[in-house]
Design an enzyme around this catalytic site. Structure first.
Site, PDB file in Angstrom:
ATOM      1  N   SER A   1       9.948 -19.559  17.956  1.00  7.08           N
ATOM      2  CA  SER A   1      10.000 -19.452  16.498  1.00  7.08           C
ATOM      3  C   SER A   1      10.228 -17.984  16.148  1.00  7.08           C
ATOM      4  CB  SER A   1       8.684 -19.919  15.879  1.00  7.08           C
ATOM      5  OG  SER A   1       8.580 -19.494  14.540  1.00  7.08           O
TER       6      SER A   1
ATOM      7  N   ASP B   1      11.724 -21.620  11.022  1.00  7.48           N
ATOM      8  CA  ASP B   1      10.711 -22.330  10.234  1.00  7.48           C
ATOM      9  C   ASP B   1      10.997 -22.110   8.757  1.00  7.48           C
ATOM     10  OD1 ASP B   1       8.832 -23.444  12.233  1.00  7.48           O
ATOM     11  OD2 ASP B   1       8.625 -21.360  12.824  1.00  7.48           O
TER      12      ASP B   1
ATOM     13  N   HIS C   1      13.485 -26.149  11.144  1.00  9.55           N
ATOM     14  CA  HIS C   1      12.301 -26.979  10.904  1.00  9.55           C
ATOM     15  C   HIS C   1      11.997 -26.892   9.412  1.00  9.55           C
ATOM     16  CE1 HIS C   1       7.697 -27.569  11.726  1.00  9.55           C
ATOM     17  NE2 HIS C   1       8.228 -28.553  11.022  1.00  9.55           N
TER      18      HIS C   1
ATOM     19  N   PHE D   1       1.672 -21.649   8.789  1.00  6.63           N
ATOM     20  CA  PHE D   1       1.288 -20.301   9.196  1.00  6.63           C
ATOM     21  C   PHE D   1       1.487 -20.133  10.689  1.00  6.63           C
ATOM     22  CE2 PHE D   1      -1.280 -21.306   5.488  1.00  6.63           C
ATOM     23  CZ  PHE D   1      -1.093 -20.192   4.685  1.00  6.63           C
ATOM     24  N   GLY D   2       1.928 -18.970  11.117  1.00  3.30           N
ATOM     25  CA  GLY D   2       1.979 -18.646  12.528  1.00  3.30           C
ATOM     26  C   GLY D   2       0.618 -18.188  13.023  1.00  3.30           C
TER      27      GLY D   2
ATOM     28  N   ASP E   1       4.780 -27.944  18.691  1.00  2.98           N
ATOM     29  CA  ASP E   1       4.858 -26.675  17.960  1.00  2.98           C
ATOM     30  C   ASP E   1       3.493 -26.347  17.394  1.00  2.98           C
ATOM     31  OD1 ASP E   1       5.453 -24.504  16.382  1.00  2.98           O
ATOM     32  OD2 ASP E   1       6.884 -25.534  15.087  1.00  2.98           O
TER      33      ASP E   1
ATOM     34  N   GLY F   1       0.491 -22.984  18.388  1.00  2.00           N
ATOM     35  CA  GLY F   1      -0.511 -22.488  19.326  1.00  2.00           C
ATOM     36  C   GLY F   1      -0.119 -22.631  20.786  1.00  2.00           C
TER      37      GLY F   1
ATOM     38  N   SER G   1       3.904 -16.511  18.101  1.00  2.00           N
ATOM     39  CA  SER G   1       3.033 -15.336  18.158  1.00  2.00           C
ATOM     40  C   SER G   1       2.724 -14.912  19.591  1.00  2.00           C
ATOM     41  CB  SER G   1       1.734 -15.614  17.407  1.00  2.00           C
ATOM     42  OG  SER G   1       2.001 -15.908  16.057  1.00  2.00           O
TER      43      SER G   1
END
Length: 235
Positions: free
Chosen positions: A14, A41, A72, A149-150, A181, A183, A204
């Site tokens: 992402s 995203d 997405h 949220f990322g 998608d 974590g 992240s």
């Protein structure tokens, strides 16, 4: 449980953690790191709280990429936006089942536009929601966080749903990818892979890897491969 849809896990970053001031260079760096696709995203501030990428930004980045783009769409009215994101260079368009009044029609529209169609399910949404649109679907995305949220933590309780989706796909005999998608790290990708996922979004964690993006891609791919052969997960 055997994953029959892919022998090589696909690693898809992402771009949410990217430096938006140098997005073209960021795309080049991701391609050089060996990613399989790049995910955008798209958030509208309504379906989810944040606002992110319009089609013009993606179109500007497209010439810098040697891999495919997927969009997405975390938006309340995806049908109105489909053509713009396909025209921007996204070969795969993901819509949320929760946002589509006529999901079968929306997925068919994506294919009519010349793109691959995909449907995302939020963590609370049961797998059976997509049971009657498998023939219209090229990819199913099981969200392992709540979207918007990322940097969120992986929700392991989604794994039985991933396993259920894997069974539905295998029984259909259709070449549908199963993506996760949210974590995804070196510590969580194994559980998702064991449950049957074959495409893994990472944001992240990949950007924060101390040895860089290429090392992150290699580590994720290796860890996913080490989770095979896939084991049964209690449903």
């Amino acid at each position: 449980m055997t994953n029959s849809s892919a022998t090589q896990p696909l690693i898809v970053p992402s771009v949410l953690p990217a430096d938006f001031a140098r997005i073209g260079d960021e795309v080049v760096e991701l391609c050089d790191a060996g990613v399989d696709r790049i995910q955008w995203d798209v958030m509208d501030g309504v379906f989810v709280p944040n606002i992110t990428f319009g089609p013009d930004v993606i179109a500007a980045a497209r010439p810098h990429s040697t891999v495919g783009f997927e969009a997405h769409l975390m938006v309340v009215d995806p049908d109105e936006l489909l053509k713009r994101y396909v025209d921007a260079g996204c070969e795969l368009i993901i819509v949320h089942a929760e946002a589509c009044t006529h999901l079968h029609r929306t997925l068919g529209h994506i294919r009519d536009l010349g793109a691959r169609s995909a449907v995302a399910l939020n963590p609370h949404t049961p797998a059976e929601v997509v049971a009657h649109v498998l023939s219209e679907t090229d990819l199913i995305l099981a969200m392992t966080v709540n979207p918007g949220f990322g940097g969120q933590s992986y929700i392991p309780s989604v794994e039985p749903k991933i396993a259920r989706l894997r069974t539905m796909i295998d029984e259909s005999g259709l070449p549908i990818e199963l993506e996760v998608d949210g974590g995804i790290t070196d510590k969580t990708i194994g559980g998702a892979a064991a449950a049957g996922a074959d495409v893994f979004i990472s944001g992240s964690w990949m950007y924060a890897h101390p040895d860089g993006k290429a090392a992150a891609v290699k580590q994720l791919r290796t860890t996913a491969l080490e989770s095979t052969p896939y084991v049964d997960v209690a449903l």
